[in-house]
Scaffold this motif. Structure first.
Motif, mmCIF file in Angstrom:
data_model
loop_
_atom_site.group_PDB
_atom_site.id
_atom_site.type_symbol
_atom_site.label_atom_id
_atom_site.label_comp_id
_atom_site.label_asym_id
_atom_site.label_seq_id
_atom_site.Cartn_x
_atom_site.Cartn_y
_atom_site.Cartn_z
ATOM 1 N N CYS A 40 0.857 -1.154 -0.021
ATOM 2 C CA CYS A 40 0.037 -0.151 -0.154
ATOM 3 C C CYS A 40 0.910 1.237 0.120
ATOM 4 C CB CYS A 40 -0.869 0.035 1.226
ATOM 5 S SG CYS A 40 -0.110 0.522 2.687
ATOM 6 N N GLY A 42 2.688 2.279 2.159
ATOM 7 C CA GLY A 42 2.922 3.292 3.417
ATOM 8 C C GLY A 42 1.511 3.750 4.217
ATOM 9 N N CYS A 44 -0.559 2.298 5.886
ATOM 10 C CA CYS A 44 -1.205 1.436 7.028
ATOM 11 C C CYS A 44 -2.538 0.759 6.379
ATOM 12 C CB CYS A 44 -1.517 2.341 8.204
ATOM 13 S SG CYS A 44 -1.482 1.375 9.540
ATOM 14 N N ALA A 45 -2.250 0.039 5.250
ATOM 15 C CA ALA A 45 -3.610 -0.481 4.880
ATOM 16 C C ALA A 45 -3.472 -1.888 3.949
ATOM 17 C CB ALA A 45 -4.358 0.545 3.604
ATOM 18 N N CYS A 46 -2.195 -2.379 4.395
ATOM 19 C CA CYS A 46 -2.093 -3.927 3.973
ATOM 20 C C CYS A 46 -1.337 -4.796 4.693
ATOM 21 C CB CYS A 46 -1.120 -3.416 2.488
ATOM 22 S SG CYS A 46 0.738 -3.161 2.881
ATOM 23 N N SER A 47 -0.494 -4.394 5.616
ATOM 24 C CA SER A 47 -0.006 -5.159 6.575
ATOM 25 C C SER A 47 1.343 -5.980 5.878
ATOM 26 C CB SER A 47 -1.053 -6.016 7.241
ATOM 27 O OG SER A 47 -1.203 -7.363 6.676
ATOM 28 N N CYS A 49 4.409 -4.909 5.422
ATOM 29 C CA CYS A 49 5.450 -4.274 5.845
ATOM 30 C C CYS A 49 5.821 -4.806 7.242
ATOM 31 C CB CYS A 49 5.273 -2.867 5.630
ATOM 32 S SG CYS A 49 4.041 -2.239 6.814
ATOM 33 N N CYS A 87 5.977 0.418 8.285
ATOM 34 C CA CYS A 87 5.622 2.056 7.543
ATOM 35 C C CYS A 87 5.085 2.913 8.659
ATOM 36 C CB CYS A 87 4.761 1.802 6.602
ATOM 37 S SG CYS A 87 2.940 1.401 7.173
#
Ligand code: FES
Length: 107
Positions: A40, A42, A44-47, A49, A87
């Motif tokens: 995503c 950065g 905070c919408a995919c996890s 990272c 992120c």
């Protein structure tokens, strides 16, 4: 500037210097470190990272905000104590020496 060691799931270590103001995710992405996908970008919408922070660093990092906490539920095998989304961690001098390990896979 902080020296951050990214440890692949298999144990291979990459220590790089990351500029203040970037995130721990951006440090990995900009240096081609495998194991952090950051789909995503950065937000905070995919996890994807997700990392496990070395135990001695858990208390030294800024606390997770509720959005990071929620998104970590979607990460692969999250550890309630050590999992973070890279992120969401801004680099400062205080992070010099930080060690993070990538999970076996991102979701
Ligand atoms: Fe997507 Fe961190 S890059 S949650």
């Amino acid at each position: 500037m902080a020296r951050i060691t990214y440890i692949e799931h298999g144990g291979k270590e990459h220590t790089i210097e990351v500029k203040n103001g970037l995130t721990v995710m951006e440090g990995a992405r900009d240096n081609g470190i495998p194991g952090i996908e950051a789909d995503c970008g950065g937000a905070c919408a995919c996890s994807t990272c997700h990392v496990y922070v070395a135990e001695e660093w858990v208390e030294k990092l800024p606390a997770k905000d509720p959005m990071e906490e929620d998104m970590l539920d979607f990460a692969y095998q999250p550890d309630p104590a050590r999992s973070r989304l890279t992120c969401q961690i801004k680099v400062t001098d205080a992070l010099d020496g930080l060690r993070v390990q990538m999970p076996e896979k991102q979701i």
